[in-house]
Design an enzyme around this catalytic site. Structure first.
Site, PDB file in Angstrom:
ATOM      1  N   LYS A 233     -19.141   7.252  10.847  1.00  0.00           N
ATOM      2  CA  LYS A 233     -19.877   8.450  11.212  1.00  0.00           C
ATOM      3  C   LYS A 233     -21.324   8.321  11.710  1.00  0.00           C
ATOM      4  O   LYS A 233     -22.051   8.792  12.567  1.00  0.00           O
ATOM      5  CB  LYS A 233     -20.003   9.214   9.754  1.00  0.00           C
ATOM      6  CG  LYS A 233     -18.872   9.917   9.486  1.00  0.00           C
ATOM      7  CD  LYS A 233     -19.158  10.636   8.035  1.00  0.00           C
ATOM      8  CE  LYS A 233     -19.333   9.636   6.832  1.00  0.00           C
ATOM      9  NZ  LYS A 233     -18.342   8.905   6.440  1.00  0.00           N
TER      10      LYS A 233
ATOM     11  N   ASP B 262     -16.320   5.911   5.392  1.00  0.00           N
ATOM     12  CA  ASP B 262     -16.497   4.783   6.222  1.00  0.00           C
ATOM     13  C   ASP B 262     -15.637   5.159   7.611  1.00  0.00           C
ATOM     14  O   ASP B 262     -15.224   3.882   8.256  1.00  0.00           O
ATOM     15  CB  ASP B 262     -15.625   3.567   5.527  1.00  0.00           C
ATOM     16  CG  ASP B 262     -16.467   3.447   4.185  1.00  0.00           C
ATOM     17  OD1 ASP B 262     -17.845   3.713   3.997  1.00  0.00           O
ATOM     18  OD2 ASP B 262     -15.910   2.858   3.289  1.00  0.00           O
TER      19      ASP B 262
ATOM     20  N   GLY C 107     -22.862   4.710   3.134  1.00  0.00           N
ATOM     21  CA  GLY C 107     -23.332   3.588   3.774  1.00  0.00           C
ATOM     22  C   GLY C 107     -23.033   4.039   5.191  1.00  0.00           C
ATOM     23  O   GLY C 107     -21.888   3.695   5.578  1.00  0.00           O
ATOM     24  N   HIS C 108     -23.995   4.232   5.930  1.00  0.00           N
ATOM     25  CA  HIS C 108     -23.614   4.743   7.420  1.00  0.00           C
ATOM     26  C   HIS C 108     -24.447   3.333   8.379  1.00  0.00           C
ATOM     27  O   HIS C 108     -25.372   3.048   8.431  1.00  0.00           O
ATOM     28  CB  HIS C 108     -24.243   5.787   7.856  1.00  0.00           C
ATOM     29  CG  HIS C 108     -23.774   7.096   7.097  1.00  0.00           C
ATOM     30  ND1 HIS C 108     -24.129   8.245   7.064  1.00  0.00           N
ATOM     31  CD2 HIS C 108     -22.667   6.971   6.411  1.00  0.00           C
ATOM     32  CE1 HIS C 108     -23.453   9.008   6.430  1.00  0.00           C
ATOM     33  NE2 HIS C 108     -22.573   8.131   5.739  1.00  0.00           N
TER      34      HIS C 108
ATOM     35  N   GLN D 107     -19.292  10.641   3.152  1.00  0.00           N
ATOM     36  CA  GLN D 107     -18.128  10.492   2.489  1.00  0.00           C
ATOM     37  C   GLN D 107     -17.035  11.197   3.782  1.00  0.00           C
ATOM     38  O   GLN D 107     -17.440  11.193   4.820  1.00  0.00           O
ATOM     39  CB  GLN D 107     -18.109  11.268   1.261  1.00  0.00           C
ATOM     40  CG  GLN D 107     -18.631  10.580   0.271  1.00  0.00           C
ATOM     41  CD  GLN D 107     -20.160  10.652  -0.012  1.00  0.00           C
ATOM     42  OE1 GLN D 107     -20.478  11.816   0.114  1.00  0.00           O
ATOM     43  NE2 GLN D 107     -20.881   9.686   0.059  1.00  0.00           N
TER      44      GLN D 107
HETATM   45  P1  IMO Z   1     -19.947   7.277   3.554  1.00  0.00           P
HETATM   46  O1  IMO Z   1     -20.710   7.997   3.684  1.00  0.00           O
HETATM   47  C1  IMO Z   1     -16.542   5.431   1.386  1.00  0.00           C
HETATM   48  C2  IMO Z   1     -15.852   6.964  -2.892  1.00  0.00           C
HETATM   49  C3  IMO Z   1     -15.758   5.868  -3.885  1.00  0.00           C
HETATM   50  C4  IMO Z   1     -14.931   6.388  -5.019  1.00  0.00           C
HETATM   51  C5  IMO Z   1     -15.119   7.911  -4.747  1.00  0.00           C
HETATM   52  C6  IMO Z   1     -16.048   8.329  -5.812  1.00  0.00           C
HETATM   53  O2  IMO Z   1     -20.335   5.769   3.760  1.00  0.00           O
HETATM   54  O3  IMO Z   1     -18.516   7.353   4.118  1.00  0.00           O
HETATM   55  P2  IMO Z   1     -18.881   8.168  -6.109  1.00  0.00           P
HETATM   56  O4  IMO Z   1     -19.728   7.119  -6.123  1.00  0.00           O
HETATM   57  O5  IMO Z   1     -18.936   8.952  -4.806  1.00  0.00           O
HETATM   58  O6  IMO Z   1     -18.529   8.852  -7.376  1.00  0.00           O
HETATM   59  O7  IMO Z   1     -17.330   7.580  -5.775  1.00  0.00           O
HETATM   60  O8  IMO Z   1     -15.731   8.050  -3.477  1.00  0.00           O
HETATM   61  N1  IMO Z   1     -16.789   6.762  -1.920  1.00  0.00           N
HETATM   62  C7  IMO Z   1     -16.940   6.545  -0.722  1.00  0.00           C
HETATM   63  N2  IMO Z   1     -15.984   5.647   0.073  1.00  0.00           N
HETATM   64  N3  IMO Z   1     -17.487   5.620   1.999  1.00  0.00           N
HETATM   65  C8  IMO Z   1     -18.354   6.423   1.415  1.00  0.00           C
HETATM   66  O9  IMO Z   1     -19.446   7.083   2.041  1.00  0.00           O
HETATM   67  C9  IMO Z   1     -18.095   6.751   0.130  1.00  0.00           C
HETATM   68  N4  IMO Z   1     -18.924   7.492  -1.112  1.00  0.00           N
HETATM   69  C10 IMO Z   1     -18.093   7.613  -1.999  1.00  0.00           C
HETATM   70  O10 IMO Z   1     -15.422   4.561  -3.492  1.00  0.00           O
HETATM   71  O11 IMO Z   1     -13.521   5.927  -4.413  1.00  0.00           O
HETATM   72 MG    MG Z   2     -19.438   3.983   3.274  1.00  0.00          MG
END
Ligand code: IMO
Ligand code: MG
Length: 425
Positions: A16, A13, A40-41, A232
């Site tokens: 990106k 988050d 979630g972009h 992530q």
């Molecule tokens: P973007 O691309 C923020 C976190 C989840 C959890 C951990 C594992 O938008 O930055 P998962 O569902 O991947 O097995 O969860 O990773 N997490 C994210 N946190 N932004 C994301 O994606 C995330 N994708 C996974 O909250 O702590």
């Molecule tokens: Mg996100």
């Protein structure tokens, strides 16, 4: 060769989507390389406001080829829904959209397993085998688990032969349904429902399957501009992050190369994205996490609620030791700093500069939850609207940026959600 990698430097988050949207204007090829619809972009541009989960954020450049590469895990019904939603906008086109045949598919049993483990870990406090991770419940971990396991995995290329796909779907469904019933006492949706859902999505995505490796190698040979979009963040990487509170696929710059088959010699820029503060969703260590009251305040000003799950994000001060760690792991060549405008609205801003009880320099990742940060204080710099260059920023904001520049140069500073609210440094 002009390969640019954009990836997150913290726990996701970071913004990106906004940086990829900006950089994609001049890209020939944009590639999402890992993660799934746990991402979630958020993007705000002349087409509107979007939260993309699987589709690369380069989709708003009609001339760019947009690729979902093999490291991504695809929940087909979600991808189809996302594409249909985007297509409501007459200016968005999927003519140059491609899906790797080797990307894996998130199946209904992966989602049920993710939910099963997380629910059990959260509820059965006395006898639980493990703590809840706080996943997005999208089936991501179980899908990568099957990918590594190989026996019961489905890939995009398995969709091509309808007959073979259906035969295997039925077998694996039966085996997974039995296991889920015994292990978590949960029932999958009926086979007919799964079959219908996947057949519909199959028809929809078949035209987009392409030999993406060939496209990438041709683009490299022709010296085209390639943009790799991370999902992530570095601290959620399974090898370099805060395991087990991480995601299940690589999030680093080198991970991007490993997945896409692009040689490291082709990389020109590695843009590391971080907010001017830090957020985290889900459980795990967070040395600079704010006290309850400030946490809530920053969350409300910054609208820090998950774009995928709607969960409130935990908020904290920027942590320079962790930032330095992430910059080192990725070989970041420039930082894109987002939400500088949001942070400045607090009357007082703190910046974690070292750990009082840590070894100086690189943080000890085995003891991150014990670390107590030492802070430097700044006065809030207020509204940044209208600033066009670094020189337009208030002194205190510039002083803040200088501390970060000591770790890595800053390429962009974002002072609002829109495309134009970004200063190029
Ligand atoms: P973007 O691309 C923020 C976190 C989840 C959890 C951990 C594992 O938008 O930055 P998962 O569902 O991947 O097995 O969860 O990773 N997490 C994210 N946190 N932004 C994301 O994606 C995330 N994708 C996974 O909250 O702590
Ligand atoms: Mg996100």
């Amino acid at each position: 060769m002009a390969v640019t990698i954009v990836n997150g430097l913290s726990w996701g988050d970071e913004g990106k989507g906004k940086i990829v949207d900006l950089e994609a204007k001049s890209a020939d090829v944009v590639i999402r390389f890992s993660g799934g619809n746990n991402a979630g972009h958020s993007i705000k541009n002349e087409y509107g406001e979007f939260a993309l989960h699987l589709v690369p954020a380069g989709i708003f450049n009609p001339d760019a080829i947009n690729i979902i590469e093999r490291g991504v895990v695809i929940h087909l019904p979600s991808l189809m829904g996302e594409m249909q939603e985007l297509l409501r906008n007459p200016d968005v086109s999927f003519q140059k959209f491609k899906i790797s045949p080797f990307a894996h598919l998130v199946m209904p049993w992966h989602i049920a397993e993710d939910q099963g483990y997380e629910k059990e870990a959260a509820q059965n406090i006395a006898g639980r085998a493990t703590e809840a991770i706080g996943t997005t419940l999208k089936g991501i971990g179980p899908c990568y688990k099957d990918k590594a396991g190989r026996w019961e995995a489905f890939r995009v290329c398995d969709l091509v032969s309808k007959k073979a796909f259906l035969a295997r779907l039925e077998k694996v469904y039966a085996s997974k349904a039995k296991w889920l019933r015994a292990r978590f006492q949960v029932e999958l949706p009926s086979f007919d429902a799964v079959r219908t859902q996947f057949l519909g999505a199959r028809e929809y995505v078949l035209p987009y399957i392409a030999d993406t490796s060939h496209i990438i190698q041709e683009a490299l040979a022709a010296d085209k501009s390639i943009l790799l979009e991370g999902a992530q963040g570095t601290l959620l990487d399974p090898d370099h992050g805060t395991y087990p509170n991480v995601t299940s696929s690589p999030t680093t710059a080198l991970g991007a190369l490993m997945i896409t088959g692009i040689p490291s010699s082709a990389v020109r820029r590695v843009i590391g994205v971080t907010k001017a503060y830090v957020t985290r969703v889900g459980a795990g260590a967070f040395p600079t996490e704010l006290s309850h009251e400030l946490d809530e305040k920053l969350r409300n000003i910054g609208k820090e609620f998950g774009a995928t799950t709607g969960r409130p994000r935990r908020c904290g001060w920027l942590d320079l030791p962790l930032l330095q760690y992430a910059v080192a792991i990725n070989g970041t060549t420039e930082i894109a700093l987002t939400k500088m405008d949001v942070l400045g609205q607090l009357p007082k801003v703190q910046l974690g500069t070292s750990y009082e009880n840590g070894v100086s320099g690189a943080p000890d990742m085995t003891r991150l939850s014990e670390m107590k940060p030492a802070y430097e204080e700044f006065a809030g710099w207020g509204n940044l609207a209208g600033a066009r260059t670094r020189a337009d920023l208030p002194d205190e904001a510039r002083r803040y940026l200088e501390r970060i520049t000591a770790i890595c140069s800053i390429g962009h500073v974002s002072i609002g959600a829109g495309r134009t609210e970004t200063l190029t440094m």
